[in-house]
Scaffold this motif. Structure first.
Motif, PDB file in Angstrom:
ATOM      1  N   GLU A 121       0.872  -1.171   0.000  1.00  0.00           N
ATOM      2  CA  GLU A 121       0.000   0.000   0.000  1.00  0.00           C
ATOM      3  C   GLU A 121       0.912   1.225   0.000  1.00  0.00           C
ATOM      4  N   ILE A 122       0.793   2.063  -1.023  1.00  0.00           N
ATOM      5  CA  ILE A 122       1.696   3.202  -1.203  1.00  0.00           C
ATOM      6  C   ILE A 122       0.948   4.493  -0.898  1.00  0.00           C
ATOM      7  N   ILE A 123       1.457   5.254   0.066  1.00  0.00           N
ATOM      8  CA  ILE A 123       0.853   6.520   0.469  1.00  0.00           C
ATOM      9  C   ILE A 123       1.801   7.652   0.076  1.00  0.00           C
ATOM     10  N   ASP A 124       1.305   8.634  -0.662  1.00  0.00           N
ATOM     11  CA  ASP A 124       2.138   9.768  -1.055  1.00  0.00           C
ATOM     12  C   ASP A 124       2.438  10.666   0.142  1.00  0.00           C
ATOM     13  N   LEU A 125       3.682  11.145   0.198  1.00  0.00           N
ATOM     14  CA  LEU A 125       4.114  12.090   1.229  1.00  0.00           C
ATOM     15  C   LEU A 125       4.731  13.296   0.508  1.00  0.00           C
ATOM     16  N   PRO A 126       3.891  14.268   0.109  1.00  0.00           N
ATOM     17  CA  PRO A 126       4.370  15.376  -0.735  1.00  0.00           C
ATOM     18  C   PRO A 126       5.341  16.306  -0.019  1.00  0.00           C
ATOM     19  N   GLN A 127       6.318  16.788  -0.768  1.00  0.00           N
ATOM     20  CA  GLN A 127       7.289  17.754  -0.268  1.00  0.00           C
ATOM     21  C   GLN A 127       6.653  19.143  -0.145  1.00  0.00           C
ATOM     22  N   PRO A 128       7.343  20.064   0.535  1.00  0.00           N
ATOM     23  CA  PRO A 128       6.858  21.446   0.610  1.00  0.00           C
ATOM     24  C   PRO A 128       7.145  22.203  -0.682  1.00  0.00           C
ATOM     25  N   ASP A 129       6.543  23.374  -0.784  1.00  0.00           N
ATOM     26  CA  ASP A 129       6.821  24.306  -1.875  1.00  0.00           C
ATOM     27  C   ASP A 129       8.174  24.960  -1.595  1.00  0.00           C
ATOM     28  N   LEU A 130       9.129  24.779  -2.491  1.00  0.00           N
ATOM     29  CA  LEU A 130      10.472  25.315  -2.254  1.00  0.00           C
ATOM     30  C   LEU A 130      10.496  26.835  -2.184  1.00  0.00           C
ATOM     31  N   ASP A 131       9.457  27.484  -2.698  1.00  0.00           N
ATOM     32  CA  ASP A 131       9.378  28.943  -2.606  1.00  0.00           C
ATOM     33  C   ASP A 131       8.888  29.406  -1.236  1.00  0.00           C
ATOM     34  N   ARG A 132       8.459  28.469  -0.396  1.00  0.00           N
ATOM     35  CA  ARG A 132       7.904  28.837   0.909  1.00  0.00           C
ATOM     36  C   ARG A 132       8.702  28.289   2.083  1.00  0.00           C
ATOM     37  N   ILE A 133       9.762  27.545   1.816  1.00  0.00           N
ATOM     38  CA  ILE A 133      10.540  26.990   2.920  1.00  0.00           C
ATOM     39  C   ILE A 133      11.490  28.045   3.474  1.00  0.00           C
ATOM     40  N   THR A 134      11.953  27.818   4.696  1.00  0.00           N
ATOM     41  CA  THR A 134      12.856  28.771   5.343  1.00  0.00           C
ATOM     42  C   THR A 134      14.320  28.435   5.113  1.00  0.00           C
ATOM     43  N   GLY A 135      14.612  27.228   4.649  1.00  0.00           N
ATOM     44  CA  GLY A 135      15.991  26.837   4.400  1.00  0.00           C
ATOM     45  C   GLY A 135      16.418  27.143   2.980  1.00  0.00           C
ATOM     46  N   GLU A 136      17.705  26.943   2.722  1.00  0.00           N
ATOM     47  CA  GLU A 136      18.227  27.218   1.392  1.00  0.00           C
ATOM     48  C   GLU A 136      19.505  26.426   1.162  1.00  0.00           C
ATOM     49  N   GLY A 137      19.965  26.442  -0.077  1.00  0.00           N
ATOM     50  CA  GLY A 137      21.210  25.762  -0.426  1.00  0.00           C
ATOM     51  C   GLY A 137      20.997  24.729  -1.512  1.00  0.00           C
ATOM     52  N   ASP A 138      22.017  24.532  -2.322  1.00  0.00           N
ATOM     53  CA  ASP A 138      21.919  23.584  -3.434  1.00  0.00           C
ATOM     54  C   ASP A 138      21.730  22.148  -2.965  1.00  0.00           C
ATOM     55  N   ASP A 139      22.197  21.833  -1.750  1.00  0.00           N
ATOM     56  CA  ASP A 139      22.096  20.467  -1.232  1.00  0.00           C
ATOM     57  C   ASP A 139      20.907  20.275  -0.297  1.00  0.00           C
ATOM     58  N   PHE A 140      20.043  21.287  -0.197  1.00  0.00           N
ATOM     59  CA  PHE A 140      18.935  21.228   0.761  1.00  0.00           C
ATOM     60  C   PHE A 140      18.016  20.046   0.452  1.00  0.00           C
ATOM     61  N   VAL A 141      17.721  19.251   1.482  1.00  0.00           N
ATOM     62  CA  VAL A 141      16.865  18.073   1.342  1.00  0.00           C
ATOM     63  C   VAL A 141      15.506  18.388   1.954  1.00  0.00           C
ATOM     64  N   SER A 142      14.476  18.417   1.121  1.00  0.00           N
ATOM     65  CA  SER A 142      13.156  18.859   1.588  1.00  0.00           C
ATOM     66  C   SER A 142      12.143  17.722   1.652  1.00  0.00           C
ATOM     67  N   THR A 143      12.609  16.524   1.923  1.00  0.00           N
ATOM     68  CA  THR A 143      11.699  15.393   2.044  1.00  0.00           C
ATOM     69  C   THR A 143      11.215  15.240   3.484  1.00  0.00           C
ATOM     70  N   TYR A 144       9.938  14.900   3.635  1.00  0.00           N
ATOM     71  CA  TYR A 144       9.397  14.585   4.958  1.00  0.00           C
ATOM     72  C   TYR A 144       9.637  13.119   5.328  1.00  0.00           C
ATOM     73  N   ALA A 145      10.123  12.326   4.375  1.00  0.00           N
ATOM     74  CA  ALA A 145      10.289  10.890   4.621  1.00  0.00           C
ATOM     75  C   ALA A 145      11.409  10.593   5.611  1.00  0.00           C
TER      76      ALA A 145
END
Length: 209
Positions: A121-145
């Motif tokens: 059973e596969i449940i989607d876990l969507p990432q945030p909008d990168l335009d609304r996050i508080t972090g930054e950087g080319d290596d930024f990992v924005s997964t909730y997983a």
């Protein structure tokens, strides 16, 4: 027997549940930068013998684009035997190697069965909008997983996109109803390519009475 594989000991490139199924990204372990000269079959045999798992489900992952070569704990996680949360790019985000990796994982998992013969059973876990996050950087990992499961709580990333953070919290609460879901701001860790689970080593809890 010790596990003679670089990468497997951290519990990040391989992730399992308690009924014999292991998920793993091929990019992170069948790789000359970690286990030179070892084939996928050799690695699978070693994982089965050492960890006591019965079935290994291989996902492609992503090579050469981050320090881990795409550890599975930022892509897909078990919440119960046969049930997984799958990282998904924020809707409307242009396709890239990471979203294609998630698509490939979905394709594999939708056709695979676990060690008990169940379809996932596969449940989607969507990432945030990168335009609304508080972090930054080319290596930024924005997964909730990349969350961490403790005895009575689940610690999840909080990225600053209020709507997405709450959506992820609600999904986790649904699948971990007996645990408190605790959002933690991790901008510094995430900017270096890591997450909460990356920064922890699980310790066995006391078995339930």
């Amino acid at each position: 027997m010790a596990l003679d594989l670089v990468g497997a000991h951290v519990g990040a490139c391989a992730f399992g549940e308690d009924e014999g199924t292991l998920l793993i990204t091929e990019s992170s372990i069948v790789n000359a930068n970690r286990n030179p000269g070892k084939t996928r079959d050799q690695i699978e045999d070693e994982l089965i013998e050492t960890l006591g798992v019965e079935k290994v489900v291989w996902l492609a992952g992503v090579r050469g684009e981050d320090i881990t070569d795409a550890h599975v704990d930022s892509l897909v996680r078990f919440t119960a035997p046969g049930v997984v949360l799958l990282d998904q790019a924020f809707p409307g985000t242009p396709p890239d190697s990471w979203s294609r990796s998630a698509d490939q994982a979905r394709s594999v998992l939708s056709k695979a069965t676990d060690a008990r013969g169940r379809r996932f059973e596969i449940i989607d876990l969507p990432q945030p909008d990168l335009d609304r996050i508080t972090g930054e950087g080319d290596d930024f990992v924005s997964t909730y997983a990349n969350f961490y499961i403790a005895n009575d709580a689940v610690f999840m990333p909080r990225f600053g996109d209020t709507k997405a953070d709450q959506r992820a919290k609600s999904i986790l609460q649904e699948h971990f109803p007996k645990r408190d879901i605790v959002p933690v701001r991790i901008d510094t860790i995430a900017s270096g390519g890591g997450g909460i689970h990356c920064s922890t080593h699980d310790q066995p809890g006391k078995p339930a009475a």
